[in-house]
Every structure is written in structure tokens, then in C-alpha cells.
Motif scaffolding. Sequence first.
Motif, PDB file in Angstrom:
ATOM      1  N   LEU A   1      33.532   9.328  47.633  1.00 16.78           N
ATOM      2  CA  LEU A   1      33.486   8.259  46.731  1.00 16.78           C
ATOM      3  C   LEU A   1      32.621   8.053  45.513  1.00 16.78           C
ATOM      4  O   LEU A   1      32.285   8.822  44.698  1.00 16.78           O
ATOM      5  N   ASP A   2      31.401   9.101  46.106  1.00 16.42           N
ATOM      6  CA  ASP A   2      31.032  10.249  45.401  1.00 16.42           C
ATOM      7  C   ASP A   2      31.113  10.100  44.031  1.00 16.42           C
ATOM      8  O   ASP A   2      30.657  10.650  43.052  1.00 16.42           O
ATOM      9  N   ILE A   3      32.599  11.466  43.702  1.00 14.79           N
ATOM     10  CA  ILE A   3      33.001  11.879  43.627  1.00 14.79           C
ATOM     11  C   ILE A   3      33.343  11.086  42.302  1.00 14.79           C
ATOM     12  O   ILE A   3      33.560  11.613  40.474  1.00 14.79           O
ATOM     13  N   PHE A   4      33.325   9.977  42.034  1.00 18.85           N
ATOM     14  CA  PHE A   4      33.913   9.058  41.788  1.00 18.85           C
ATOM     15  C   PHE A   4      32.734   7.798  40.586  1.00 18.85           C
ATOM     16  O   PHE A   4      33.278   6.853  39.725  1.00 18.85           O
ATOM     17  N   VAL A   5      31.395   7.984  40.988  1.00 23.01           N
ATOM     18  CA  VAL A   5      30.580   7.518  39.879  1.00 23.01           C
ATOM     19  C   VAL A   5      30.640   7.703  39.467  1.00 23.01           C
ATOM     20  O   VAL A   5      29.076   9.064  38.438  1.00 23.01           O
ATOM     21  N   CYS A   6      30.579   7.592  37.830  1.00 28.44           N
ATOM     22  CA  CYS A   6      30.359   8.245  36.721  1.00 28.44           C
ATOM     23  C   CYS A   6      30.677   6.796  35.721  1.00 28.44           C
ATOM     24  O   CYS A   6      31.088   6.487  34.722  1.00 28.44           O
ATOM     25  N   ASP A   7      28.826   5.448  35.902  1.00 28.94           N
ATOM     26  CA  ASP A   7      29.367   5.239  35.377  1.00 28.94           C
ATOM     27  C   ASP A   7      27.675   4.674  34.076  1.00 28.94           C
ATOM     28  O   ASP A   7      26.691   3.625  34.072  1.00 28.94           O
TER      29      ASP A   7
ATOM     30  N   PHE B   1      35.841   7.332  27.744  1.00 28.20           N
ATOM     31  CA  PHE B   1      34.872   8.219  29.173  1.00 28.20           C
ATOM     32  C   PHE B   1      35.003   9.629  29.780  1.00 28.20           C
ATOM     33  O   PHE B   1      34.326  10.191  30.574  1.00 28.20           O
ATOM     34  N   THR B   2      35.184  10.423  29.210  1.00 28.64           N
ATOM     35  CA  THR B   2      34.843  11.909  29.093  1.00 28.64           C
ATOM     36  C   THR B   2      33.412  12.251  28.626  1.00 28.64           C
ATOM     37  O   THR B   2      33.086  13.413  28.304  1.00 28.64           O
ATOM     38  N   ASP B   3      32.472  11.053  27.671  1.00 29.84           N
ATOM     39  CA  ASP B   3      31.725  11.151  27.863  1.00 29.84           C
ATOM     40  C   ASP B   3      30.573  11.074  28.711  1.00 29.84           C
ATOM     41  O   ASP B   3      29.749  10.817  28.902  1.00 29.84           O
ATOM     42  N   SER B   4      31.636  10.267  29.577  1.00 30.49           N
ATOM     43  CA  SER B   4      30.270   9.545  30.823  1.00 30.49           C
ATOM     44  C   SER B   4      30.719  11.296  32.351  1.00 30.49           C
ATOM     45  O   SER B   4      30.832  11.563  31.415  1.00 30.49           O
ATOM     46  N   PHE B   5      28.993  10.881  32.198  1.00 25.84           N
ATOM     47  CA  PHE B   5      28.549  12.274  33.305  1.00 25.84           C
ATOM     48  C   PHE B   5      28.505  11.876  34.686  1.00 25.84           C
ATOM     49  O   PHE B   5      27.843  10.426  35.179  1.00 25.84           O
ATOM     50  N   LEU B   6      28.637  12.768  35.904  1.00 24.22           N
ATOM     51  CA  LEU B   6      28.006  12.483  37.336  1.00 24.22           C
ATOM     52  C   LEU B   6      27.075  12.297  37.508  1.00 24.22           C
ATOM     53  O   LEU B   6      25.467  12.463  36.960  1.00 24.22           O
ATOM     54  N   ALA B   7      26.222  11.392  38.142  1.00 21.18           N
ATOM     55  CA  ALA B   7      24.895  10.056  38.684  1.00 21.18           C
ATOM     56  C   ALA B   7      24.890  11.358  39.323  1.00 21.18           C
ATOM     57  O   ALA B   7      23.701  11.724  39.039  1.00 21.18           O
TER      58      ALA B   7
ATOM     59  N   LEU C   1      37.387  16.841  37.164  1.00 15.27           N
ATOM     60  CA  LEU C   1      38.900  16.669  37.178  1.00 15.27           C
ATOM     61  C   LEU C   1      39.660  16.990  38.504  1.00 15.27           C
ATOM     62  O   LEU C   1      40.241  16.607  38.897  1.00 15.27           O
ATOM     63  N   ALA C   2      39.343  18.177  39.093  1.00 15.31           N
ATOM     64  CA  ALA C   2      39.043  19.628  39.767  1.00 15.31           C
ATOM     65  C   ALA C   2      38.848  18.382  40.839  1.00 15.31           C
ATOM     66  O   ALA C   2      39.518  18.556  41.992  1.00 15.31           O
ATOM     67  N   TYR C   3      37.767  18.228  41.240  1.00 14.21           N
ATOM     68  CA  TYR C   3      36.752  17.790  42.271  1.00 14.21           C
ATOM     69  C   TYR C   3      37.555  16.102  42.225  1.00 14.21           C
ATOM     70  O   TYR C   3      38.111  16.425  43.648  1.00 14.21           O
ATOM     71  N   ALA C   4      37.980  16.108  41.383  1.00 14.60           N
ATOM     72  CA  ALA C   4      38.532  13.897  41.557  1.00 14.60           C
ATOM     73  C   ALA C   4      39.503  14.130  42.371  1.00 14.60           C
ATOM     74  O   ALA C   4      39.716  12.904  43.539  1.00 14.60           O
ATOM     75  N   ILE C   5      40.847  14.691  41.825  1.00  8.94           N
ATOM     76  CA  ILE C   5      41.932  14.899  42.897  1.00  8.94           C
ATOM     77  C   ILE C   5      41.504  15.502  43.605  1.00  8.94           C
ATOM     78  O   ILE C   5      42.338  14.522  45.024  1.00  8.94           O
ATOM     79  N   LEU C   6      41.302  16.514  44.330  1.00 10.77           N
ATOM     80  CA  LEU C   6      40.342  17.024  45.610  1.00 10.77           C
ATOM     81  C   LEU C   6      39.763  16.034  46.053  1.00 10.77           C
ATOM     82  O   LEU C   6      40.499  15.671  47.724  1.00 10.77           O
ATOM     83  N   ALA C   7      38.832  14.973  45.857  1.00 12.17           N
ATOM     84  CA  ALA C   7      38.142  13.945  46.714  1.00 12.17           C
ATOM     85  C   ALA C   7      39.696  12.538  46.800  1.00 12.17           C
ATOM     86  O   ALA C   7      39.648  12.672  48.184  1.00 12.17           O
TER      87      ALA C   7
END
Length: 1149
Positions: free
Chosen positions: A923-929, A936-942, A955-961
Motif C-alpha cells: 500500500l505504500d506504493i500508493f502513498v502519493c499525497d 496526478f503526475t506532479d505528485s511524488f512518492l512519499a 506506474l509499473a510498480y503500482a500495477i505489480l502492487a
Amino acid sequence: MISPQYQLIMLLIFLSYFKGVISLEIITVYPEEAEESWSSNYKPLNISFLLESFQILEPSAEIYECNISNIIDCISAHKNALILLDLSNDIAIQFSLSQVSKNHFLIHLVYQKEIKYLEKWSYSISSSYTDQLNAFFSMLNYFGWKEGVVFSNNIQSQMKEEIYQYSQALEYLTIESTTNIDELVNKIVYRLGANLYYILTENFESADLQLCLKNKELLVTGNGLILSQESGYGAIIDGTLIITEIGHELDNSYEDVLTKSVIEIITYITNRTSSENFNEISLLLDSYLPYHYKKNEFSIVNIQNGERIIIGSIINGNVTISRKAKFPGKTEAIPKSIKKILTISINDGTTNPGASSTPVQKTGSIGAYIAKNKINESNDVLANFQISLTSFDCGVSIYNASFVKSCISNGIDRLGLSFLSPFGSAVTVGVLKAFDQLKLKMPTIGSVTMDPSLASTDTYPMFVRLIDGAIYSQVIIVLKALGWTKGAIMYENNGWGIPAYKLVIENAEKSGFEFINPESSRAIPPSLNSTAMQGLKENFQAVIDCQARLFLVIVQCPACNYAIELLYDLGIRKGDIIVMAGAPELLNYFIQNDTNLYKRSEVGYAALTIANKMFVGDIGADTKKRILAQYNVQGTPSMCCYFDSLYLAASALDYMINRGQNYSDSSKMIKALRTVEITGCSGRIRIDKTSNDRIFYMHLMQGIKTDENGNPAIYIIGELRPYSTKILTITTPIVYADGTTNKPSDLRNQNDNCPFPTKDIRTFDKGRGVLFAICFTVGLVTAITTFIIWKKWWNISVEELKEKEEISFQDFVLGFSIAIEFFQYTSMGPDYSFMSSFLYDISNILSLSLGSVLKLENGVFWIVVDGIYAGIAVWIFLCAVVLLRLDEKWQHIWIFRISGTGADYLMPILGNLCFIPFISICLDIFVCDQSIGDNFTDSFLAKDCYYFCWKDEHLAYAILAFIALIAYEPLAVFCRPLWQELQPALHVKAVPLFLMVKTVVQTALIVLNKTVKRSSDVGHGVVFIFIMIIYVAFIFRFKPYNYARFSWWQGLTLVGVVWLAILSTIELGVQDHNISTVLLIILIFGWITIASIGLYIQRKKYPSLLFKKKARDTSTLFKFAFTFGKQSKKSLETFKSGYKSTKIIPEKS
């Protein structure tokens, strides 16, 4: 009262003119006993002395003595005699002398007496009592004077009482002798605080009294002094007013009046007749006395420059002023106040020599004027006095020696009794130096002066202040309590900044706090203006380059103001730096509305400082209310300090006055300032006897945040009690630049060096919404699939363990998992900082909470993610082997052959113990707040700001997650009960329903951790406790295992989790790090209690059904081996001997 000697002299003069007119017989009439009301200086006529004196003048003169008992007979026996009545008024009016022969020549010498029966015969040397009273009343009415202090001696007691009642005087005092004047002034006059004094004593008493009032500085500007005619003979003070009879304005003594009066009557008679006829002379006296001495006419005399000047008159009660009067203090202003004015000076200007003016001092001084109004309106302090403030403008924060000295020297006569010091410490030090150079011992009170050197009583003996100079010793304590371990520091290189800096560094070294900006760039020159500050860009750039987020600024304002603006010019923006203000007044500049406010409000967001607690209790609330009502502004801390400064000065004066001390004595004043203890706007106030500092019982932690209108505003974060075991109490959590109460990292770009400025980072609500949606979807899907799996395949029960069984390895694994889950649940709950770091780390390691054990950022995070994906892949493979029995079908392939055995050991680890970390990391893969833009593409991973979300590698990691979650969770739900069914050696088994519920609960806790916790720590704690309580209730109700002991301890361990969560939530809600020790003690006590109760009930209720087979006794084994060896040898020998004796020999054929 006429002394006998002067009566005799005047009588001799009188008789020398009338020799032969009357017989040389003199009759004295006096009472038998002297009245108690007579002055101690008065005695009846000395008869023998008179006789001797007359015999010198006329040897044939005779003197007869009469007393009250035989007055009529005595007088009648002597014809044509001179009768001298030496009686007080009270006695004289009791006798009717109508029987006295007309042939007697009667003289009644009186002074300010109202004669009723002897008016015809009286020769009064002054005007009547009533006339003098009326003149006094007329004077009071003219000037509008009502209240004052009346002084008189015993002789004037009746007149004193009349004036006291008419003028509504504060007090009337009797001067019994010159020895009690000083005592009366000290004990009574000081306390009364009157501006006006009315003196009705004799001349010598009047002179001593005036001199006493002058020496005690009670005859200064604002005072008024009126003397009666006789008191006026002793007039010595400029500004004094005297009421005197016309014609006697320049008389310097009572004897002058007496001599002049006798000469006037003799001159009058001799100019009108040469007859020696007694009747004719008697008629002339009859016509003269009423005409010349019963007129109601007076002059008003004023002492000016030591001379008696006639400035007006009082004719029949009408006052006419023909020349301006001068009052004490050489002023022409008529004293109007009914209370004495006490002057205190205040430095409240806006001038900063060499720099632009600043209103911060003027604004703060509002508090002093509020205090002045309150003191003057109420009777709490200085009930009989009025406070007056005189304004000085000797600088605000920039010190210029010549400017300050000139400012003080030009206003020496306006300084008053005490001085409220300037806003800035440097100027305060300069003012104290100027006082010393000018030889002025001026008690000075500091309001917000922070220079530690000002605490020295040896260096500054005439100074006290209302702040604690050692406040810097508390800075590091506060920063550590808030979680900071690193920072940058800058200080002003002067007598204030250097000691403060050294104190901070000393405490930092003791506490392990590290300042990481170069030491060579920390000091800046004192009293810089905005232009000079621009020359220090390298110093401030060093602060920026060291990446420290916390910046401690020990710089006085307004230089501190320019420092913050320079940081803005160098690119610092909101959230880049947290300013810790060394000078509390810096926060005032963050909200001061001017052209550069936008710079300071940007850089200063979430700025912090330690300051005095302000607006405390009823007095604080009343002060804040008065400020708003009178000035239409909100109260600031500096206003509260100025209020207390004046209130402390007034209280010290009140203390001195009530003890009869001379409040103009500066040495006694500073001593009183160090003695009194008051409750002011900022709470309890008392000066430390060993320093110039206030003894502080509480400080405030203050900060800057945006108010409801979007403007920067000061708010209170918490309380600091340096002398308490509970040092810091947080009442309002600090709101940081990201809008949360989560403390940012010590370093701005800690271990990442993000490819964009920190100032561009903002909260990305859309990204947070996506995160919430994904998390709650995962939770919902987990709940639905779990229910379906349970309903279709695992809605079964397990057989209760009733017989004792030998414990197996699988039983050990299951018991161990209960202990591990205890730590996993604690790691998913609210944060707990009150446990030691060692215990905290142990808890996280045992719970497999990778995010707490490792810094999962940048490269480390991706290594862990790759490991998680690999672990999930292994899990899926093992599940396939077990479900499809591939280990049996393809036994000839080694990978499948060993997988069957490996599944027995790995499935409980990967499917049970790793469930929480696997789901959490995915779920950490989706923490882009957080974002630097609106897309959306201006947000970055925490976890890694180099990875922008929803494109490219992320995006690839999010799909795998997503795939991992879809594949892992259902298999974990299904295989948890399956594993125990495949273990024939497993005796303790979990009820499948419990395993299903546990899956849902764990997923819910993970979702809470990723969503609610990021917004509210306390809210997360409350929901966590709620879920866990329901979970514990379920466990105790449905018994999760077929073995009662395991069920019992599964529930008790979760009760321990709830206990920890409750205490952690309390800590987060209270925001007080001082209760950490208390909470830790309560936690340990609670856990021990839970464990003790558990063991007790287990012993009573839950017998042990698992046992470990007893190991063989090795001693017995050795004994057996030894015995078996001996017996074997013996048996062998027997066998051999027996074989020989029984040997069968074959028979011959």
C-alpha cells in the motif's frame, strides 16, 4: 498666643504715652488654674516681673493681682486703673463686666478670638476668627480645592476642625511639638497622597513643617500650600500662598504685628487729642477699635524666588488675583488633582537612530497606559495617589550612545520616581550607562529585555526586569522535548547575544543537541539595519546550505526582522525553515503589517519562541478586555509586560508609603521593587533577591499560524515550568507548514536531495483521495472474500483438546506467532514515544514492522519492495504446490520435492507473520499525497521524491502492487486454516472463523495506518482502540483455539495492546512529553497486572494439556552400560566354562 515678655514690652510702650492720664495702677486678671488647651509655651503674666519693670519706669507704680473668685470686688476697689484681662476666650465670656466702673481703662488682648461680651473694650491684634475662616474658605473655592491635609497646633483646634469639614480634607493633624513633625509626615502624610496642605500653626512650627515636606519631596509640581497669617511668618518655600491682613503683608513675625498694632493705636489717639481726660481718650478708643480691626479684608501673598509678593486680595469673601501665582515646582498651573501625582517615566517612542522608526515599542507600551488608568481608577494600589507617565524617546532597539545620553539629560526634570526601560536590550543597557554617567540613581524596570548580562546586580544595581534572562537554558530542553536533535543557530555579537549563545551551546552539548551550521558564520554584528544585513548573505547562505530545518535566531529586533527578510530573499519559503526566536518580540514582527509582511509571514510560518505567560487569570483577562475597548487591538505579550512593569513600580511605591518611607529615595525604591510580590497580567511576579530577574514559575511556548482570515497570528502552544518535574505541557499542537501536527524531519532534504525546492511541496488532496479509495477498497474486498471463503470452505469447527498430548514443533510455532502478533498489533497502533528507544526498536523488530526498523526511503525502499514481491511470489508458488499436490505428482523434480517439505515451515511465516508487513509495504506504493503541481503526475512518492507517481516506473510498480494484493490476500485467507489441517503433529488448532476475523481486523488496522493516521494521530488512536476492544470481546466470547490456554493468552495479549494504545492516545492528545515517565510506569504496572491475573486464573481454571517428553537420565544410561558390561563379562566366562564341561564328543564308529 502672646508671650508674657512681649505683653510687658507692649504695655510699657503704651503706658509711656499715657503717663498722667491714668493712675499708675495695673490690675491683672487671670484664672486660678491654667486650662489644658493652652499652649505649653503660654504662661500667665509674671507679676513680680511686671512690678520690677514698672518700678524702673515709674517707682510709684503699683500692681494689683485679681483672680476669678474676687474679680468684681477687686476691680471696683481701684479707680482709674488700667485693667489687663489675661484670659482665654472660653473663660472671658462667662463673666459680665457690666459692673466695671466707666472710670477704668480696660484692654483685652486677644488673638483670633470671637469676643462677645468684651467687644467694646477689646483691642484685637488680628482679625476675627470668623473673618479668617471666611477668607480661607474663599481661597479654597477660588482654586477649586477640596481635599487636602490640615495642620494645626492645639491653639487652632477649632479653626482646624472647621476647615477640615468645609474642605472635605483627607486628614487633620495636630502638631504637638516640632519633634513629632517627621513622624506625622512619614506615617500619615505619605500614605494620604494629598496634593494640598493647609497650615494653621505658629511660625516656628510652620517653618519646620514646610522644611520637612520639602525634604521629603512633597512640595513639588502639582502640590498646593496655603498658610494662615501666623503660619505665614515662617514661610520659606517658593510657591506658598499666605492669607494675611491688609497692611501686614510684609510682616515677618507675630511680634512685628503686635508692635505695629500698639503704635497704630497710640498714633491715632495722640494725633486727635492732647487732652489727658480719661473719658475723651476712652471715646477715641471706642471709635477706633471697631473701625480699624473688625474689617473683613485680606491680602494674598505668594512666595516667589524667596520674596513675599502680593498677588491679590480677599475683600468680604471676594477673591481678586492681580498677578499670576507661582506654585511649588515653579509652575503657574493651578494644582487640580485631588490626589497627589506620582510621576513615572517610560521610553515609549518609535525612533531608532540611523534606521527607520518602528512602532513595536509604542504598541507594547499600551499596556503601561492601561495599567496607569486602572491604578488611577481603583483603590487597589496607591488609593490616595494618581500615576502620571512622562514619555521619552531614547531609541527602540538600536543603541546610539550620544543619542541616549542627550535624551536622558534633556529630560532629567521629567524622570520622576522610576523609569520603564526601552524595548530592546541594547538600548536598555545604554540607558543604564547614561544614568550612571549623569550620576542619576534611577530605579529602572525592564519589560522584555532579554540580555543575560542584565541579570547582574553588581553591574546594574538599579535595575530589575520582568523576564527571566536564563530563559535560554530552557530552549534546548524544549527542542528536545519536541523531537528536534539538530538545527542551525545565529547570534548577535554583543553583550546580550554572546552570553545567550554560550548558554544555549552549553546546554546543547549536555543534551546531545547538535548545531550543524559552521561556527565561523554564526555571529553577526549588533544593531544592523536592513541595508547592512544584506552584507551577511554568506552567513545566512551557510544556514541554508547545512539543510537544518530548525533555525534558532538570537538576534534583537528589528535586526531579527531583517534577518528573516534576508532568508526570503535567498529563496527560503514556507516550511523550509522553522524559526525558533531567541527574542520573544520577534513574533510581533511576524504579524506587524508593513510592506515586507509577506516575506516574514512566509518564512516565519510555524515560528516558535519561549516567552512569559501573558494575560493570566482575572487580571490578565481584564487587561486584554481594556486593551480591546480602549485601543481596538488585540493584546500582545509585550503589552502585558509593560502593564506589569508599571504595576510593579506602583506596588513598590505603595509598599513604601504604607511603611512611612520616603518614596523619592531611589535606594529604598529599588529595594522595594525587589521586595514586593504581586499578581499581574502575566501571573505571579517576584524579583529574585540574588539577581535582577523575575523568579519565573511558568513560561509560554508560542507560535505563528494562520488565523481564520488568512493572516499570521500568535497562538499559545503550551506551558513551560522550569521548576517543576513536569517541564513542558502542550495545550495546542504545533501546526506545521504542511497543515499537519507531524513534526518535519531535522534536515530539509534528509537523505534525498529532492530534484525540486522544498518550498514547492504542497499537500495533494487528489492523491490523498486516491490513496483513501484504494485502501478502503482493499479493506472491503478483503472482508467480502474472507466471508465467502469462510462460508464455502471453512465454516467448520475443530475438536477441543481434552487429553494430554506431547507438544510438537508445530505447536511451538503457533504459540510463538501469538507473541509476535502482540508486537505487530502494537506497531499498528498509535505512536508511543514514552517507551525507551531500545524497547521501541525491540518491539518493531519482533513485529516485523519494516517501516519502523529500517528507513524505507530511496534505494532501501525499493530493495524492500522487490523483496516483498519475491516473498509473495514464493508464497503463491507454495500455495500451488500444496493445493495441487505438485510435490507428490512431480516428486522426481527436486524443486517440487523439497517444496512440499518447505511449505510446512514457510507457509505459517509468509502467510501469517508476514501478512501485515506485506500488505503495508504494497500500500505504500500508493502513498502519493504530496505534489509540486496540480496534476496526478506532479505528485511524488512519499518514500522517494525522485519517483513521480502514476507514470513510468511508479506506474509499473503500482500495477505489480495491485496484482500482488489481489493474489496474496485471498490465498492467505484460504491457506491459513489449510496449513493446520495438513499438520498431523499439530495438536493446537485455531477455529477457522477466528482466522477469518483476524484477517479482516489486520487489514482494517493497516488501512487506518495509511489513511486516518496521516491526518490525525489522536483520531487514529481512538478508532484503533475501538476496533481492538471489539476484537478482544470476540476472542473471549468465541474461544479462538481448541486449547483453552492458548485462547486465554491470545485475549490477554490483546488486552495489553489496548492498554498501550490508550496510554499512547492520551500522550498524543495531551502533547506533554513530561508525562512520558509517568505513562511508562503506568504501562509497565498495567502489563504486570494483566500478566499476574492471567497466570493466576490460568492456574485455577486452565490446566496444561501439552507436555514435553522427559529426556533420558544420562547417569542411568552410563550406570546401565557399566552394569551391563560387568554382567556380560561374567556371563561370557560362565558360558565358556560350561561349554567345556559339556562338550559333546562324537562317538567312534
